[in-house]
Design an enzyme around this catalytic site. Sequence first.
Site, mmCIF file in Angstrom:
data_model
loop_
_atom_site.group_PDB
_atom_site.id
_atom_site.type_symbol
_atom_site.label_atom_id
_atom_site.label_comp_id
_atom_site.label_asym_id
_atom_site.label_seq_id
_atom_site.Cartn_x
_atom_site.Cartn_y
_atom_site.Cartn_z
ATOM 1 N N TYR A 82 0.872 -1.243 0.025
ATOM 2 C CA TYR A 82 0.110 0.085 -0.049
ATOM 3 C C TYR A 82 0.898 1.280 -0.083
ATOM 4 O O TYR A 82 0.529 2.437 -0.329
ATOM 5 C CB TYR A 82 -1.108 -0.047 1.114
ATOM 6 N N HIS A 107 -4.754 -2.341 7.057
ATOM 7 C CA HIS A 107 -4.299 -3.257 6.521
ATOM 8 C C HIS A 107 -3.113 -4.162 7.182
ATOM 9 O O HIS A 107 -2.444 -5.115 6.679
ATOM 10 C CB HIS A 107 -3.638 -2.650 5.189
#
Length: 758
Positions: free
Chosen positions: A282, A439
């Site tokens: 990410y 995440h």
Amino acid sequence: MLRTTQIILILLLFSFFSCNKTNESQTKANKHTAAHPNLMLTVDGVNSIKKNLKTTPLFDQTLEQTKNEVDEQIAKGIDIPIPKDMAGGYPHTQHKINYAVMQKAGLLFQILGDEKYAAYIKEMLMGYADLYPKLNRHPETRSYARGKIFWQCLNDANWLVYTSQAYDCIYNWLSEKDRGHLEENLFRPFADFLSIETPQFFNRIHNHSTWGCVAVGMIGLVMNDDELVNRALYGIKKDGISNEALDNDGGLIKSKDGKAGFLANLDSPFSPDGYYTEGPYYHRYALYPFLIFAQALQNKKPELKIFEYKNGVLLKSVDAILNLTDEDGDFFPLNDGQKGMSYFNSSLISAVDIAYFYGNKNKQLLSIAKAQNKVQLDETGMAVALALKEDLAEPFEKSSIELTDGANGDEGAIGILRGTYKNQKLTLVMKYSAHGLSHGHFDKLSFSLYENGEEVIQDYGLSRFVNVEQKNGGGYLKENKTWAKQTIAHNTITVNQTSQYKGKFKESSKNHSEKYLFNSSNKKVQVVSAIENNAYNNVVLQRTMVLVTDTDLAAPFVLDINKIKSKNNNTYDLPFYYFGQVIGTNLKLETSFQLNTLGNTNGYQHLWKEAKAKPLNQFTQFTWLNHNKFYSISSVSETNEDYILGRIGANDPNFNLRRDPVFIHRKQNKSNTLFVNVIESHGTYNAVLELAKQSKSTIENTSIIYDDKDYTAIKIVFTNKEQRVFIISNTNPSENTKHELTIKDKHYKWVGAYYFNN
């Protein structure tokens, strides 16, 4: 007569002042429009690019490839489908193509001057301006923040980030009437929708919010709208959003100090070393909006000195993410990470070019750009192409590095040890960081091991098939929560078959592991050690890992020591997720034709038990073959312990999980204990010659020769009768402290946190 003269004079004066005012207004308007393009491209940058065309092979190659791609799409005509599906479906994919092609067409218009590209963008934008006012939120309801064009606002923000650049490139070419129509019916409503109308998306500390802020900021820069730019930089003020609020995606809506916006997303998720707390996958995704907006701000608002913000953290982050890759350039799949994502992604092409241009012209970045074989079509890409033409590239040296986590660098870290043994390049990645926002995984003190870019001991990564429509519309699969995030899915200790922090995101986010030791000064023997105090009640975990690449030994290896302290008796599981074919073991395995799962919850429900065994003695070995290389785990064991051969894939009716194998060492009814394992790369197999070389481990025995609260000592005996002893100081990591310890009449003296007789 006099009256008539006065009237004429008044009319002349009025005409003069009126014309002068009109000219002044036109001058201001011309000055306003003359500033375009001013985001990714500038007027001076375009002129510089044009002067160097046909002289820089890499830039010219990229330009030609882009032209062919855009021309092909133009030939297909305009297609703006009605939104109706999640990721992977036709409308979703077509809208992605539209914004990407518009952005590239804008660059081509500026560089080549061909008006067909401007006309294509205009026609596309007019189509969206007609459609957008008619759209409600997307019919798919799974997202916490539904978009209009896409199923989630995140993708809508992607659209606006790219489309803003296209609009900037044709801004002066469009009439004032066209600009007014687009801004009134498309761009301003779009910006308001992403921010004011969807605060739970916009006012977050998360990669989603980064895209949202940059989308609003980019279109604000094009339209010279300071209110939108400030909204992007500092977030929106909205009653009813508390600092501790959580959405169902699991991300904090605001930072700990209550701030939001682009700058807050620079302050909070990035450590001073440039590590992005969500992990490299990410980080890569967020890096494009971070850097492209920074570039635009540098062009349009240089007074902000955005590349100097937080001691230049954006430029540091490029170096950090490049260090978070294996020998092939693939990112380590820490937290939610899709395997195979690499620095060949377009985001990293932009990142490398921008970091080179706005940084200190680091020549090592040029070698990455050369491998990428593509540049950004702007002044930064031209600078890289010119430098490569002059053969200025130097190798990018990936060395051992510790990347701290947390806004202040005090929330643990990622430790990366790299070593070379003859033609073998080994990389050990140990995670002792913060949770990583929504995440993150429950995997503190986990590790993965690589050799020459291949996984030896793997991290599973995420459970998702991005943009594959058949797999939940390309979104996250439920197994991401039931398996991939759970502790047993990682190479770390699981206590009582329960995930760390009982799998509760909010609790895990309050804590982080503590660095104990990171020492890579001796390239033959490198050590990383960390402590986890909070993952389980009344359990303290300390993991010490040693990468040994001493060429005096027959093979390189990793020594792995897990020291556990607890007031209670527990069951401890330590898995090793390997790849390949079992070759041999000194365990007497019991197999069954009736497969059972290892448990019912916390990820255990997804593991089949294929075989089990109890050690025959205090030394256990397990050998496997993968990619024509032999590996072994040699461990200290007790006869009342268990070893389990398992495989991922139970309770998975849709086959969403990979069927990867695992080797688990289990200790039951223990309070304080040690897991000691040596992971060794020791031989090769040539399938053409059908020749096995050094297929057996070079280790004859591994034993614990001393252990108390202050010191742990491990002896490794090799088949050639050589011996190595490793001693770790468990309570004093200082590099300057002198230590003395007597073990079985042998006296050891050393300075620093550890001893190794190499």
